[in-house]
Design a protein around this motif. Structure first.
Motif, PDB file in Angstrom:
ATOM      1  N   MET A  36       0.832  -1.205   0.000  1.00 41.23           N
ATOM      2  CA  MET A  36       0.000   0.000   0.000  1.00 41.23           C
ATOM      3  C   MET A  36       0.866   1.254   0.000  1.00 41.23           C
ATOM      4  SD  MET A  36      -2.752  -1.368   2.800  1.00 41.23           S
ATOM      5  CE  MET A  36      -3.402   0.255   3.127  1.00 41.23           C
ATOM      6  N   ALA A  37       1.959   1.220   0.755  1.00 42.91           N
ATOM      7  CA  ALA A  37       2.859   2.377   0.797  1.00 42.91           C
ATOM      8  C   ALA A  37       3.476   2.621  -0.571  1.00 42.91           C
ATOM      9  CB  ALA A  37       3.947   2.146   1.841  1.00 42.91           C
ATOM     10  N   VAL A  46      11.365   3.577  -4.651  1.00 43.84           N
ATOM     11  CA  VAL A  46      10.810   3.870  -3.337  1.00 43.84           C
ATOM     12  C   VAL A  46      11.703   3.201  -2.297  1.00 43.84           C
ATOM     13  CG1 VAL A  46       8.821   3.660  -1.817  1.00 43.84           C
ATOM     14  CG2 VAL A  46       8.486   3.967  -4.278  1.00 43.84           C
ATOM     15  N   THR A  47      12.285   3.993  -1.417  1.00 42.81           N
ATOM     16  CA  THR A  47      13.196   3.451  -0.414  1.00 42.81           C
ATOM     17  C   THR A  47      12.425   2.879   0.768  1.00 42.81           C
ATOM     18  OG1 THR A  47      13.397   5.563   0.745  1.00 42.81           O
ATOM     19  CG2 THR A  47      14.924   5.149  -1.090  1.00 42.81           C
ATOM     20  N   TRP A  54       5.784   6.386   5.709  1.00 46.86           N
ATOM     21  CA  TRP A  54       4.377   6.375   5.283  1.00 46.86           C
ATOM     22  C   TRP A  54       3.543   5.525   6.227  1.00 46.86           C
ATOM     23  CZ3 TRP A  54       0.574   3.005   3.883  1.00 46.86           C
ATOM     24  CH2 TRP A  54      -0.501   3.513   3.157  1.00 46.86           C
ATOM     25  N   LYS A  55       4.034   4.356   6.587  1.00 50.50           N
ATOM     26  CA  LYS A  55       3.308   3.455   7.488  1.00 50.50           C
ATOM     27  C   LYS A  55       3.148   4.067   8.881  1.00 50.50           C
ATOM     28  CE  LYS A  55       4.900  -0.745   7.458  1.00 50.50           C
ATOM     29  NZ  LYS A  55       5.895  -1.844   7.378  1.00 50.50           N
ATOM     30  N   THR A  56       4.185   4.717   9.371  1.00 49.38           N
ATOM     31  CA  THR A  56       4.128   5.320  10.709  1.00 49.38           C
ATOM     32  C   THR A  56       3.116   6.464  10.752  1.00 49.38           C
ATOM     33  OG1 THR A  56       6.449   4.759  11.080  1.00 49.38           O
ATOM     34  CG2 THR A  56       5.480   6.444  12.500  1.00 49.38           C
ATOM     35  N   GLU A  57       3.096   7.290   9.718  1.00 47.76           N
ATOM     36  CA  GLU A  57       2.166   8.427   9.671  1.00 47.76           C
ATOM     37  C   GLU A  57       0.716   7.977   9.649  1.00 47.76           C
ATOM     38  OE1 GLU A  57       3.401  10.477   6.198  1.00 47.76           O
ATOM     39  OE2 GLU A  57       4.997  11.617   7.203  1.00 47.76           O
ATOM     40  N   ARG A  58       0.439   6.799   9.094  1.00 39.67           N
ATOM     41  CA  ARG A  58      -0.941   6.334   8.924  1.00 39.67           C
ATOM     42  C   ARG A  58      -1.318   5.190   9.867  1.00 39.67           C
ATOM     43  NH1 ARG A  58       1.175   8.704   4.882  1.00 39.67           N
ATOM     44  NH2 ARG A  58      -0.049   9.831   3.328  1.00 39.67           N
TER      45      ARG A  58
END
Length: 327
Positions: A36-37, A46-47, A54-58
């Motif tokens: 998903m990220a 994409v690193t 991205w995962k942490t923010e969501r």
């Protein structure tokens, strides 16, 4: 009645839980949070750092179902399942995956009002027009009016709704310039933008609904109570209006009630083509933008509305036919 309502609430809750769990499992078995990220970040390179950010923010950096590193209730609550799935039952829809600034609950409230402006008049007009057209064909049954009316129903049923949209926009918006091509405006100005999609959507559904209701009415016409009504000297119009229509209300309610969820969720095709910012267009935008949070929310709301509409249909049976008992 109370016992029936409580039982239906229990059944509905069980079904809703099952749909919610199945949807969650399906989403996260096909697409992991890392997938998903990558889809939302985009780009060829994409690193892993971008993915983790991205995962942490969501909130997707948590375990899916069970967090063994926690203690007590947090082993269950500190999971994606609890925060992204169980929270839906409290109508806490969270934020969009693609755009964190978008509050899904706020968008649903705003867009539902727009969808209702389109779908509610359409629902009422569709039922009235379909029943009236079907009664007209039954009144003139075995005549040329009935024959050509059935032919017209089959033609309308066979044509795709996209054809109605393309021809309607070209004729009424571009050639005659009676209505705007697309767009939306609040207040009374919305009538100018909604008139054409309501008309075209009504035409696209009229053939199938009228043909179905005609078959129901013809079945009722062969029953004993109709012959008794005729023997009493009642006119054909009164037989149709007072007896046939009344006894065919249960199948009509069943057919029309199945459309109720769309009244709230909007029309995917018509809202997208006419640029109407309702829930239907919201779903299309989420699918094309790979926004799984919005898609999961709309699947949940769709299941909830279907369960509620089926319960309302059963209750409506008792209103139109006293012989029906909810036991």
């Amino acid at each position: 009645m109370l016992g029936f309502v409580l039982r239906r609430l229990g059944y509905g809750l069980a079904i809703l839980v099952g749909v919610n769990l199945f949807t969650f499992f399906l989403f996260f078995s096909v697409n992991t949070p890392d997938d998903m990220a990558r889809l939302n970040i985009g780009g060829k390179r994409v690193t892993q750092e971008q993915i983790e950010k991205w995962k942490t923010e969501r909130g997707y950096d948590k375990p899916l179902y069970y967090d063994a590193s926690r203690s007590g209730a947090e082993r269950v609550t500190h999971t994606i399942l609890w925060e992204r799935s169980v929270s839906l039952f409290a109508l806490d829809f969270g934020k969009s995956d693609a755009r964190q600034a978008i509050n899904i609950g706020h968008e649903v409230k705003v867009r539902m009002g727009v969808s209702l402006q389109l779908a509610l008049p359409l629902f009422i007009l569709q039922v009235i027009a379909s029943v009236a057209f079907a009664l007209l064909l039954v009144f003139f049954r075995h005549t040329r009016i009935d024959f050509w009316g059935v032919v017209l129903c089959v033609l309308m049923l066979s044509i795709s709704s996209l054809f109605y949209i393309i021809v309607g926009q070209f004729l009424f918006a571009r050639v005659l310039r009676l209505v705007p091509m697309n767009g939306f405006a609040p207040g009374l100005d919305a009538v100018r933008f909604l008139a054409l999609p309501i008309l075209l959507s009504l035409l696209s559904r009229l053939g199938g609904e009228a043909r179905l209701y005609r078959a129901m009415f013809l079945e009722e016409m062969g029953k004993d109570y109709v012959r008794t009504a005729r023997a009493k000297g009642l006119s054909e119009g009164r037989v149709l209006g007072r007896h046939v229509l009344r006894n065919a209300l249960i199948p009509i309610i069943t057919s029309a009630g199945g459309y109720l969820p769309y009244v709230f969720l909007g029309s995917l095709v018509f809202e997208s083509f006419f640029g109407i910012p309702g829930l239907g267009a919201f779903v299309i935008e989420a699918i094309t933008g790979q926004d799984f949070a919005i898609v999961r929310t709309m699947v949940f709301l769709g299941a909830l509305l279907y369960i509620a509409s089926n319960a309302l249909i059963d209750i409506a049976y008792t209103w139109v036919d006293p012989r029906v008992r909810l036991q």
